[in-house]
Design an enzyme around this catalytic site. Structure first.
Site, PDB file in Angstrom:
ATOM      1  N   LEU A 173      -9.027   0.350  10.085  1.00 36.07           N
ATOM      2  CA  LEU A 173     -10.348   0.938  10.329  1.00 36.07           C
ATOM      3  C   LEU A 173     -10.977   1.555   9.067  1.00 36.07           C
ATOM      4  O   LEU A 173     -12.121   1.224   8.729  1.00 36.07           O
ATOM      5  CB  LEU A 173     -10.229   2.003  11.441  1.00 36.07           C
ATOM      6  CG  LEU A 173     -11.527   2.710  11.804  1.00 36.07           C
ATOM      7  CD1 LEU A 173     -12.551   1.726  12.356  1.00 36.07           C
ATOM      8  CD2 LEU A 173     -11.260   3.827  12.815  1.00 36.07           C
ATOM      9  N   ILE A 220     -16.613  -1.611  16.687  1.00 36.94           N
ATOM     10  CA  ILE A 220     -15.778  -0.645  17.425  1.00 36.94           C
ATOM     11  C   ILE A 220     -15.085  -1.438  18.531  1.00 36.94           C
ATOM     12  O   ILE A 220     -15.749  -1.942  19.443  1.00 36.94           O
ATOM     13  CB  ILE A 220     -16.648   0.476  18.032  1.00 36.94           C
ATOM     14  CG1 ILE A 220     -17.325   1.276  16.908  1.00 36.94           C
ATOM     15  CG2 ILE A 220     -15.807   1.377  18.937  1.00 36.94           C
ATOM     16  CD1 ILE A 220     -18.303   2.337  17.406  1.00 36.94           C
ATOM     17  N   TYR A 263       0.827  -1.224   0.000  1.00 35.16           N
ATOM     18  CA  TYR A 263       0.000   0.000   0.000  1.00 35.16           C
ATOM     19  C   TYR A 263       0.858   1.269   0.000  1.00 35.16           C
ATOM     20  O   TYR A 263       0.735   2.111  -0.900  1.00 35.16           O
ATOM     21  CB  TYR A 263      -0.924  -0.065   1.225  1.00 35.16           C
ATOM     22  CG  TYR A 263      -1.607   1.209   1.618  1.00 35.16           C
ATOM     23  CD1 TYR A 263      -2.274   2.004   0.673  1.00 35.16           C
ATOM     24  CD2 TYR A 263      -1.617   1.626   2.954  1.00 35.16           C
ATOM     25  CE1 TYR A 263      -2.922   3.164   1.054  1.00 35.16           C
ATOM     26  CE2 TYR A 263      -2.263   2.780   3.339  1.00 35.16           C
ATOM     27  CZ  TYR A 263      -2.908   3.552   2.384  1.00 35.16           C
ATOM     28  OH  TYR A 263      -3.536   4.700   2.779  1.00 35.16           O
ATOM     29  N   LYS A 302       9.266  -3.188  15.354  1.00 34.49           N
ATOM     30  CA  LYS A 302       9.728  -1.920  14.760  1.00 34.49           C
ATOM     31  C   LYS A 302      10.812  -1.301  15.641  1.00 34.49           C
ATOM     32  O   LYS A 302      11.794  -0.752  15.157  1.00 34.49           O
ATOM     33  CB  LYS A 302       8.546  -0.962  14.608  1.00 34.49           C
ATOM     34  CG  LYS A 302       7.539  -1.407  13.563  1.00 34.49           C
ATOM     35  CD  LYS A 302       8.117  -1.298  12.174  1.00 34.49           C
ATOM     36  CE  LYS A 302       7.189  -1.810  11.113  1.00 34.49           C
ATOM     37  NZ  LYS A 302       7.774  -1.802   9.762  1.00 34.49           N
ATOM     38  N   LYS A 311       1.812 -10.178   0.340  1.00 33.14           N
ATOM     39  CA  LYS A 311       0.730  -9.248   0.706  1.00 33.14           C
ATOM     40  C   LYS A 311       0.545  -8.170  -0.360  1.00 33.14           C
ATOM     41  O   LYS A 311      -0.538  -7.616  -0.498  1.00 33.14           O
ATOM     42  CB  LYS A 311       1.056  -8.561   2.048  1.00 33.14           C
ATOM     43  CG  LYS A 311       1.124  -9.515   3.230  1.00 33.14           C
ATOM     44  CD  LYS A 311      -0.260  -9.921   3.671  1.00 33.14           C
ATOM     45  CE  LYS A 311      -0.228 -10.995   4.713  1.00 33.14           C
ATOM     46  NZ  LYS A 311      -1.558 -11.478   5.086  1.00 33.14           N
ATOM     47  N   SER A 345       7.159   3.090  13.194  1.00 25.86           N
ATOM     48  CA  SER A 345       5.745   3.225  13.513  1.00 25.86           C
ATOM     49  C   SER A 345       5.512   3.929  14.840  1.00 25.86           C
ATOM     50  O   SER A 345       6.340   3.843  15.766  1.00 25.86           O
ATOM     51  CB  SER A 345       5.167   1.809  13.582  1.00 25.86           C
ATOM     52  OG  SER A 345       3.912   1.821  14.189  1.00 25.86           O
ATOM     53  N   ASP A 363       9.850  -7.473  -3.826  1.00 27.47           N
ATOM     54  CA  ASP A 363       8.660  -7.796  -3.026  1.00 27.47           C
ATOM     55  C   ASP A 363       8.344  -9.276  -3.240  1.00 27.47           C
ATOM     56  O   ASP A 363       8.444  -9.781  -4.357  1.00 27.47           O
ATOM     57  CB  ASP A 363       7.487  -6.928  -3.517  1.00 27.47           C
ATOM     58  CG  ASP A 363       6.340  -6.847  -2.520  1.00 27.47           C
ATOM     59  OD1 ASP A 363       5.986  -5.720  -2.122  1.00 27.47           O
ATOM     60  OD2 ASP A 363       5.786  -7.911  -2.144  1.00 27.47           O
ATOM     61  N   ASP A 371      12.283 -12.256  -1.411  1.00 30.27           N
ATOM     62  CA  ASP A 371      11.977 -12.128   0.012  1.00 30.27           C
ATOM     63  C   ASP A 371      13.164 -11.481   0.718  1.00 30.27           C
ATOM     64  O   ASP A 371      14.320 -11.801   0.392  1.00 30.27           O
ATOM     65  CB  ASP A 371      11.753 -13.546   0.560  1.00 30.27           C
ATOM     66  CG  ASP A 371      10.970 -13.530   1.843  1.00 30.27           C
ATOM     67  OD1 ASP A 371      11.442 -12.891   2.804  1.00 30.27           O
ATOM     68  OD2 ASP A 371       9.899 -14.138   1.877  1.00 30.27           O
ATOM     69  N   TYR A 375       3.986  -6.222  17.192  1.00 32.46           N
ATOM     70  CA  TYR A 375       4.276  -5.443  15.983  1.00 32.46           C
ATOM     71  C   TYR A 375       5.153  -4.227  16.318  1.00 32.46           C
ATOM     72  O   TYR A 375       6.201  -4.003  15.705  1.00 32.46           O
ATOM     73  CB  TYR A 375       2.957  -4.989  15.333  1.00 32.46           C
ATOM     74  CG  TYR A 375       3.152  -3.898  14.325  1.00 32.46           C
ATOM     75  CD1 TYR A 375       3.603  -4.187  13.037  1.00 32.46           C
ATOM     76  CD2 TYR A 375       2.926  -2.560  14.658  1.00 32.46           C
ATOM     77  CE1 TYR A 375       3.818  -3.179  12.127  1.00 32.46           C
ATOM     78  CE2 TYR A 375       3.142  -1.552  13.751  1.00 32.46           C
ATOM     79  CZ  TYR A 375       3.580  -1.858  12.484  1.00 32.46           C
ATOM     80  OH  TYR A 375       3.805  -0.862  11.582  1.00 32.46           O
ATOM     81  N   ARG A 432      -6.542   8.120  17.112  1.00 29.66           N
ATOM     82  CA  ARG A 432      -5.388   7.970  16.225  1.00 29.66           C
ATOM     83  C   ARG A 432      -5.203   9.226  15.381  1.00 29.66           C
ATOM     84  O   ARG A 432      -6.125  10.007  15.199  1.00 29.66           O
ATOM     85  CB  ARG A 432      -5.601   6.776  15.266  1.00 29.66           C
ATOM     86  CG  ARG A 432      -5.657   5.417  15.943  1.00 29.66           C
ATOM     87  CD  ARG A 432      -4.288   4.988  16.427  1.00 29.66           C
ATOM     88  NE  ARG A 432      -4.287   3.664  17.035  1.00 29.66           N
ATOM     89  CZ  ARG A 432      -4.558   3.426  18.320  1.00 29.66           C
ATOM     90  NH1 ARG A 432      -4.864   4.409  19.136  1.00 29.66           N
ATOM     91  NH2 ARG A 432      -4.520   2.192  18.799  1.00 29.66           N
TER      92      ARG A 432
HETATM   93  N1  UFG Z   1     -10.572  -0.487  14.910  1.00 25.74           N
HETATM   94  C1  UFG Z   1     -11.889  -0.772  15.224  1.00 25.74           C
HETATM   95  N2  UFG Z   1     -12.534  -1.664  14.434  1.00 25.74           N
HETATM   96  C2  UFG Z   1     -11.942  -2.270  13.365  1.00 25.74           C
HETATM   97  C3  UFG Z   1     -10.610  -1.936  13.064  1.00 25.74           C
HETATM   98  C4  UFG Z   1      -9.940  -1.044  13.872  1.00 25.74           C
HETATM   99  O1  UFG Z   1     -12.451  -0.284  16.193  1.00 25.74           O
HETATM  100  O2  UFG Z   1     -12.600  -3.088  12.711  1.00 25.74           O
HETATM  101  C5  UFG Z   1      -9.875   0.479  15.767  1.00 25.74           C
HETATM  102  C6  UFG Z   1      -8.628  -0.096  16.393  1.00 25.74           C
HETATM  103  O3  UFG Z   1      -8.920  -0.769  17.572  1.00 25.74           O
HETATM  104  C7  UFG Z   1      -7.809   1.177  16.587  1.00 25.74           C
HETATM  105  C8  UFG Z   1      -8.231   2.088  15.435  1.00 25.74           C
HETATM  106  O4  UFG Z   1      -9.464   1.559  14.983  1.00 25.74           O
HETATM  107  O5  UFG Z   1      -8.167   1.780  17.791  1.00 25.74           O
HETATM  108  C9  UFG Z   1      -7.259   2.090  14.298  1.00 25.74           C
HETATM  109  O6  UFG Z   1      -6.969   0.729  13.982  1.00 25.74           O
HETATM  110  P1  UFG Z   1      -6.144   0.300  12.690  1.00 25.74           P
HETATM  111  O7  UFG Z   1      -6.088  -1.180  12.696  1.00 25.74           O
HETATM  112  O8  UFG Z   1      -6.710   0.977  11.492  1.00 25.74           O
HETATM  113  O9  UFG Z   1      -4.742   0.935  12.938  1.00 25.74           O
HETATM  114  P2  UFG Z   1      -3.759   0.744  14.178  1.00 25.74           P
HETATM  115  O10 UFG Z   1      -3.820   2.028  14.947  1.00 25.74           O
HETATM  116  O11 UFG Z   1      -3.979  -0.487  14.932  1.00 25.74           O
HETATM  117  O12 UFG Z   1      -2.385   0.506  13.465  1.00 25.74           O
HETATM  118  C10 UFG Z   1      -1.967   1.336  12.432  1.00 25.74           C
HETATM  119  C11 UFG Z   1      -1.031   0.580  11.521  1.00 25.74           C
HETATM  120  C12 UFG Z   1       0.241   0.268  12.199  1.00 25.74           C
HETATM  121  C13 UFG Z   1       0.794   1.452  12.897  1.00 25.74           C
HETATM  122  C14 UFG Z   1      -0.223   2.083  13.780  1.00 25.74           C
HETATM  123  C15 UFG Z   1       0.307   3.323  14.416  1.00 25.74           C
HETATM  124  O13 UFG Z   1      -1.610  -0.617  11.100  1.00 25.74           O
HETATM  125  O14 UFG Z   1       1.128  -0.154  11.213  1.00 25.74           O
HETATM  126  O15 UFG Z   1      -1.337   2.399  12.996  1.00 25.74           O
HETATM  127  O16 UFG Z   1      -0.684   3.959  15.148  1.00 25.74           O
HETATM  128  F1  UFG Z   1       1.817   1.111  13.690  1.00 25.74           F
END
Ligand code: UFG
Length: 326
Positions: A190, A207, A13, A146, A37, A119, A33, A53, A142, A221
């Site tokens: 999300l 959520i 991405y 990093k 993924k 990250s 790559d 790889d 994760y 976030r």
């Molecule tokens: N969330 C939900 N429902 C979902 C998916 C996510 O409520 O179906 C919430 C998560 O719990 C989190 C927020 O939405 O609170 C954002 O979640 P993401 O999975 O979109 O992103 P993350 O914050 O977990 O992680 C992302 C990247 C990482 C990076 C991180 C830094 O995937 O690579 O941001 O904040 F490290």
């Protein structure tokens, strides 16, 4: 002469968008790559592609002996925070051993510059914007992978003179329609999941927790447009001509809760987007918001698409035209 950049994970991405921006800025790019993924069709046509790889030292050796690269950008790695808590070994292998293998092979072949995708996940949660000197305390495997890689880079810098930039991304989001957008398999992020609800591909968005110590109880976030991440990579490459190490945050400095993201997506998509509250997801921090003053000062970086609505609009445009992903 054009500089040659080796982009590990350039079919992913963020990697594919950065590759495209590098080409537009007159760099020569080789994408490396394993396509586990990434998507081959997201690789820009003017980039050379090698399927490989980062754990495959022999292939890396051959590749680096064949062509001289000025710098490496390292995206390749696993990213799903939740999965890392269920299957840590996969993360330590791909993200730590893989990154180490690439760095070690690069150094052995005279490549002295690397820009690394780190990250916000390296930090401990904090309710005010994070600066680079704030407490390190990953909440997930994760984030730990990093952090370990940042430390490896730092020691290669001190011992063998590797020049490195560790860019601590906050939440990458948005798309560059019509060509590139976010399509992970499985999707865990999300914004794309919310957009899949708007497209009728999912019944609802869960959520993950509404009892966090945040204003509305859901996690906060800092969402950053993928093109703004890309511009920072190009600036970081240039900065490594002048300085030999750099660690900086990349984010907009604005926090949005999960509920606010869903509400903004409702406005953008003009769909109801049903949301239901589910248990917390292991490994989540309550709040991660960037103070990106360092990137602005040292790199001269400035985000062009800081508004969450614009970020989600770009993603929505791409998702509508690619309902099945790539
Ligand atoms: N969330 C939900 N429902 C979902 C998916 C996510 O409520 O179906 C919430 C998560 O719990 C989190 C927020 O939405 O609170 C954002 O979640 P993401 O999975 O979109 O992103 P993350 O914050 O977990 O992680 C992302 C990247 C990482 C990076 C991180 C830094 O995937 O690579 O941001 O904040 F490290």
């Amino acid at each position: 002469m054009k500089k040659r950049i080796f982009v590990a994970g350039g079919a992913g991405y963020i990697g594919s968008v950065v590759t495209n921006e590098l080409l537009k800025s007159n760099y020569q790019v080789t994408v490396y790559d394993n396509l586990s993924k990434g998507h081959k069709s997201s690789i820009p046509k003017n980039a050379k592609f090698i399927k490989g790889d980062i754990l495959d030292r022999r292939k890396l050796e051959r590749t680096f002996k064949e062509t001289r690269y000025d710098a490496i950008i390292l995206f390749a790695g696993r990213i799903e925070v939740g999965v890392s808590m269920e299957d840590p070994g996969v993360f330590y292998l791909n993200n730590v051993v893989g990154s180490f293998t690439l760095v070690e092979t690069a150094i052995a072949n005279g490549i002295k510059k690397i820009v690394f995708s780190s990250s916000a996940g390296v930090y401990a949660s904090k309710d005010t914007p994070l600066v680079e000197t704030d407490l390190i305390g990953p909440a997930s495997v994760y984030g730990h992978t990093k952090r370990i890689t940042e430390e490896v880079l730092s020691w290669y810098n001190k011992t063998l003179g590797l020049r490195y930039a560790a860019l601590r991304y906050f939440n990458a989001a948005g798309a560059t329609p019509p060509d590139r957008g976010e399509a992970h398999q499985p999707e865990t992020h999300l914004i794309p999941l919310v957009l899949q609800v708007a497209l009728g591909q999912r019944k609802n968005i869960k959520i993950f927790g509404n009892d966090y110590p945040t204003p509305d109880g859901t996690c906060v976030r800092d969402y950053i447009h993928v093109l703004d991440l890309a511009s920072a990579h190009i600036l970081a490459l240039k900065a490594l001509d002048k300085q030999d190490n750099l660690v900086c945050n990349l984010g907009n400095g604005e926090g949005y809760s999960v509920k606010e993201v869903i509400e903004t997506a409702r406005e953008v998509c003009k769909h109801e987007i049903k949301a239901i509250v589910a248990p917390r997801r292991p490994g989540d921090n309550a709040i991660l918001v960037a103070n990106a003053s360092k990137a602005k000062k040292i790199l001269g970086w400035k985000p062009n698409v800081p508004d969450l609505k614009d970020i989600i609009s770009s993603a929505w445009e791409w998702h509508k035209s690619h309902p099945k992903g790539y």
